[in-house]
Write a protein that holds these residues in place. Structure first.
Motif, short mmCIF file in Angstrom:
data_model
loop_
_atom_site.label_atom_id
_atom_site.label_comp_id
_atom_site.label_asym_id
_atom_site.label_seq_id
_atom_site.Cartn_x
_atom_site.Cartn_y
_atom_site.Cartn_z
N LEU A 114 46.82 8.40 120.25
CA LEU A 114 47.18 8.26 118.85
C LEU A 114 47.99 6.98 118.61
N SER A 115 48.84 6.63 119.57
CA SER A 115 49.62 5.39 119.45
C SER A 115 48.72 4.16 119.52
N ILE A 116 47.74 4.19 120.41
CA ILE A 116 46.82 3.05 120.53
C ILE A 116 45.97 2.91 119.27
N GLU A 117 45.51 4.03 118.73
CA GLU A 117 44.68 3.98 117.52
C GLU A 117 45.46 3.47 116.32
N PRO A 148 56.63 3.59 122.23
CA PRO A 148 57.18 4.88 121.75
C PRO A 148 56.27 6.06 122.03
N GLY A 149 54.96 5.86 121.84
CA GLY A 149 54.01 6.93 122.12
C GLY A 149 53.91 7.25 123.60
N VAL A 150 54.02 6.22 124.44
CA VAL A 150 53.98 6.43 125.88
C VAL A 150 55.19 7.25 126.32
N ILE A 151 56.36 6.91 125.80
CA ILE A 151 57.58 7.64 126.14
C ILE A 151 57.49 9.08 125.66
N ALA A 152 57.03 9.25 124.42
CA ALA A 152 56.89 10.61 123.89
C ALA A 152 55.90 11.42 124.71
N GLY A 153 54.77 10.81 125.06
CA GLY A 153 53.78 11.52 125.86
C GLY A 153 54.28 11.89 127.24
N ALA A 154 55.03 10.97 127.87
CA ALA A 154 55.56 11.25 129.21
C ALA A 154 56.58 12.38 129.18
N ILE A 155 57.44 12.37 128.18
CA ILE A 155 58.47 13.41 128.10
C ILE A 155 57.87 14.76 127.75
N LEU A 156 56.90 14.78 126.85
CA LEU A 156 56.22 16.04 126.54
C LEU A 156 55.46 16.57 127.75
N ALA A 157 54.86 15.66 128.52
CA ALA A 157 54.17 16.07 129.75
C ALA A 157 55.18 16.65 130.75
N PHE A 158 56.35 16.03 130.84
CA PHE A 158 57.40 16.53 131.73
C PHE A 158 57.80 17.94 131.34
N LEU A 216 65.17 14.10 123.33
CA LEU A 216 65.16 12.82 124.03
C LEU A 216 63.91 12.02 123.68
N SER A 217 62.78 12.70 123.56
CA SER A 217 61.54 12.04 123.19
C SER A 217 61.67 11.37 121.83
N GLU A 218 62.23 12.08 120.86
CA GLU A 218 62.39 11.52 119.51
C GLU A 218 63.36 10.34 119.52
N VAL A 219 64.49 10.51 120.19
CA VAL A 219 65.52 9.47 120.20
C VAL A 219 65.01 8.19 120.85
N LEU A 220 64.41 8.32 122.04
CA LEU A 220 63.91 7.14 122.75
C LEU A 220 62.78 6.47 121.98
N ALA A 221 61.89 7.27 121.43
CA ALA A 221 60.77 6.70 120.68
C ALA A 221 61.26 5.91 119.47
N ARG A 222 62.25 6.43 118.77
CA ARG A 222 62.78 5.72 117.60
C ARG A 222 63.50 4.45 118.00
N ARG A 223 64.25 4.49 119.09
CA ARG A 223 64.95 3.30 119.54
C ARG A 223 63.99 2.21 119.95
N VAL A 224 62.97 2.59 120.71
CA VAL A 224 61.98 1.60 121.13
C VAL A 224 61.23 1.04 119.94
N GLN A 225 60.90 1.91 118.99
CA GLN A 225 60.17 1.48 117.81
C GLN A 225 61.00 0.48 117.00
N LYS A 226 62.29 0.74 116.85
CA LYS A 226 63.17 -0.19 116.13
C LYS A 226 63.26 -1.51 116.86
N ARG A 227 63.36 -1.46 118.18
CA ARG A 227 63.48 -2.68 118.97
C ARG A 227 62.20 -3.51 118.88
N VAL A 228 61.05 -2.83 118.96
CA VAL A 228 59.77 -3.53 118.85
C VAL A 228 59.59 -4.10 117.44
N GLY A 229 59.98 -3.28 116.45
CA GLY A 229 59.85 -3.74 115.07
C GLY A 229 60.78 -4.90 114.76
#
Length: 231
Positions: A114-117, A148-158, A216-229
């Protein structure tokens, strides 16, 4: 936590963390690859591949565990071959990693896909026109945008791997100190008189870990998204 939990309970928690960590780490590279293939390429059999990837979400976990036992057991075609090199999965903690990884794989792939798309393909095409290889385009353009999607996916998989029960207990059984993960330990304690308190403590640990992973998934994803943005 070691004072609150008994020895058997603590071993189950430690083993679950170990299994979930390795299951996430091992499935992340193929998860990235499969997600990119499904998101960016059209080919004959794409829907079949997509169905195979998501099959563990649809099948009863016990069925997945039984298929793993038939395939990777010491008498199975793959397991018998690997045994000649000293690699055994059935009734070992490594088998728990395999079972948990397979069950968590669809969640990871879906989040990354979903992140790639969501990434504009024209950005990747622009980099390609400048002479960059597909791998370099993915590493320098796509990957930072989908992080952000990679981090979210990895944490959900964990978190999914931490809670895996059906496939794991079918493939590697429920051996204390060797293959007894958190869900297996909870099940075992509920089968014996007086084990409700221990089971309840492990349920509390499971809830804390699951909620912690989601937050943690939400927090990290938002931080990375802000940094990338911001970049």
């Amino acid at each position: 936590m070691s004072d609150w939990l008994g020895p058997q309970e603590w071993m189950a928690v430690q083993l679950s963390l170990r299994v979930a960590f390795w299951a996430t780490l091992v499935t992340l590279p193929p998860g990235l690859f499969i997600a990119h293939v499904l998101a960016r390429h059209d080919f004959p059999g794409k829907q079949i591949l997509n169905g195979i990837v998501h099959l563990p979400l649809i099948l009863p976990p016990v069925v997945t565990g039984y298929v793993l036992l038939l395939t990777f057991g010491t008498r199975g075609p793959v397991g018998g071959f690997l045994q000649e090199f000293g690699i055994v999965f059935a009734f070992r903690w490594t088998g728990a990693v395999l079972a948990a990884g397979i069950m968590a794989f669809p969640l990871m792939v879906r989040a990354i896909r979903l992140s790639i798309e969501a990434v504009d393909p024209r950005l990747e095409q622009a980099a390609s026109t400048l002479g960059a290889s597909r791998l370099w385009v993915f590493l320098t353009v796509t990957l930072p945008l989908i992080l952000p999607g990679v981090i979210a996916g990895a944490i959900l998989a964990f978190a999914k791997a931490m809670g895996e029960f059906g496939a794991t207990i079918t493939f590697v059984s429920n051996i204390p100190g060797q293959t007894q993960t958190l869900p297996s330990a909870i099940y075992a304690f509920l089968q014996v008189p007086g084990g409700e308190d221990a089971a309840l403590r492990l349920v509390a640990v499971s809830v804390v870990v699951a909620m912690g992973a989601l937050i943690l998934s939400e927090v990290l994803a938002r931080r990375v998204q802000k940094r990338v943005g911001g970049a």
